[in-house]
Design an enzyme around this catalytic site. Structure first.
Site, PDB file in Angstrom:
ATOM      1  N   HIS A   1       0.843  -1.216   0.000  1.00  0.00           N
ATOM      2  CA  HIS A   1       0.000   0.000   0.000  1.00  0.00           C
ATOM      3  C   HIS A   1       0.860   1.241   0.000  1.00  0.00           C
ATOM      4  CE1 HIS A   1       0.452  -1.508   4.141  1.00  0.00           C
ATOM      5  NE2 HIS A   1       0.554  -0.223   4.504  1.00  0.00           N
TER       6      HIS A   1
HETATM    7  P1  AMP Z   1       1.561   0.490   7.409  1.00  0.00           P
HETATM    8  O1  AMP Z   1       2.292   0.871   8.646  1.00  0.00           O
HETATM    9  O2  AMP Z   1       2.251   1.085   6.192  1.00  0.00           O
HETATM   10  O3  AMP Z   1       1.302  -0.973   7.259  1.00  0.00           O
HETATM   11  O4  AMP Z   1       0.177   1.257   7.469  1.00  0.00           O
HETATM   12  C1  AMP Z   1      -1.057   0.632   7.575  1.00  0.00           C
HETATM   13  C2  AMP Z   1      -2.111   1.710   7.510  1.00  0.00           C
HETATM   14  O5  AMP Z   1      -3.373   1.084   7.437  1.00  0.00           O
HETATM   15  C3  AMP Z   1      -2.132   2.630   8.733  1.00  0.00           C
HETATM   16  O6  AMP Z   1      -2.002   3.974   8.312  1.00  0.00           O
HETATM   17  C4  AMP Z   1      -3.494   2.341   9.368  1.00  0.00           C
HETATM   18  O7  AMP Z   1      -4.070   3.497   9.917  1.00  0.00           O
HETATM   19  C5  AMP Z   1      -4.297   1.829   8.202  1.00  0.00           C
HETATM   20  N1  AMP Z   1      -5.392   0.901   8.519  1.00  0.00           N
HETATM   21  C6  AMP Z   1      -5.415  -0.055   9.481  1.00  0.00           C
HETATM   22  N2  AMP Z   1      -6.566  -0.770   9.390  1.00  0.00           N
HETATM   23  C7  AMP Z   1      -7.259  -0.248   8.346  1.00  0.00           C
HETATM   24  C8  AMP Z   1      -8.509  -0.561   7.752  1.00  0.00           C
HETATM   25  N3  AMP Z   1      -9.285  -1.567   8.215  1.00  0.00           N
HETATM   26  N4  AMP Z   1      -8.918   0.184   6.698  1.00  0.00           N
HETATM   27  C9  AMP Z   1      -8.163   1.202   6.223  1.00  0.00           C
HETATM   28  N5  AMP Z   1      -6.973   1.549   6.750  1.00  0.00           N
HETATM   29  C10 AMP Z   1      -6.519   0.831   7.802  1.00  0.00           C
END
Ligand code: AMP
Length: 139
Positions: free
Chosen positions: A95
């Site tokens: 992502h």
């Molecule tokens: P990372 O540290 O790059 O893996 O970031 C994961 C991101 O996903 C974080 O910014 C979270 O706030 C976000 N996140 C966690 N759960 C969800 C969800 N169910 N839907 C959308 N975003 C999410």
């Protein structure tokens, strides 16, 4: 399904998609760390940045294009955003973070949150780097 699979689950629900193409989608970050915080994900099952190789160059360009598109759709200024990957991602499925530089959000609660976007833990997407790699690949 574990918590780290939540993004994969979320992108399967059409109501969560802000923009989609044939190969990638944009959703809102559920715990935004700034006024605008979006995630761009491929539909292909690529677990993380650690699974990328040269064959993914055009996919990365598509993710970046969708990042630009969501900023445009939201009617905000591209220069007010940081776009990149976390060096140590916690959630499954590659992502790309698209986050406004204000970092104003009630979900930004810890030093770790701040550092993850404002230190070397944040790996900016640079289309220049991608283009350079593409040139090297072609030569
Ligand atoms: P990372 O540290 O790059 O893996 O970031 C994961 C991101 O996903 C974080 O910014 C979270 O706030 C976000 N996140 C966690 N759960 C969800 C969800 N169910 N839907 C959308 N975003 C999410």
């Amino acid at each position: 399904m574990s918590w780290s699979s939540a993004l994969i689950k979320d992108i399967s629900k059409p109501e969560n998609l802000i923009i989609s193409s044939e190969i990638a989608v944009v959703i809102a970050d559920k715990f935004p760390k700034a006024q605008h915080h979006y995630l761009v994900l491929p539909l292909a099952d690529i677990p993380s940045i650690f699974h990328l190789n040269r064959s993914h160059l055009s996919l990365l360009e598509e993710l970046h294009l969708l990042a630009r598109n969501v900023v445009e759709v939201k009617g905000v200024r591209w220069q007010d955003f940081n776009v990149g990957f976390h060096a140590e991602p916690s959630m499954q499925r590659l992502h790309l973070h698209v986050i406004s530089k204000d970092f104003v959000s009630t979900s930004l609660k810890t030093k770790k949150h701040w550092n993850s976007f404002n230190t070397e833990l944040f790996v900016p997407y640079t289309s220049k780097a991608i283009r350079t790699r593409r040139r090297l690949q072609a030569s």
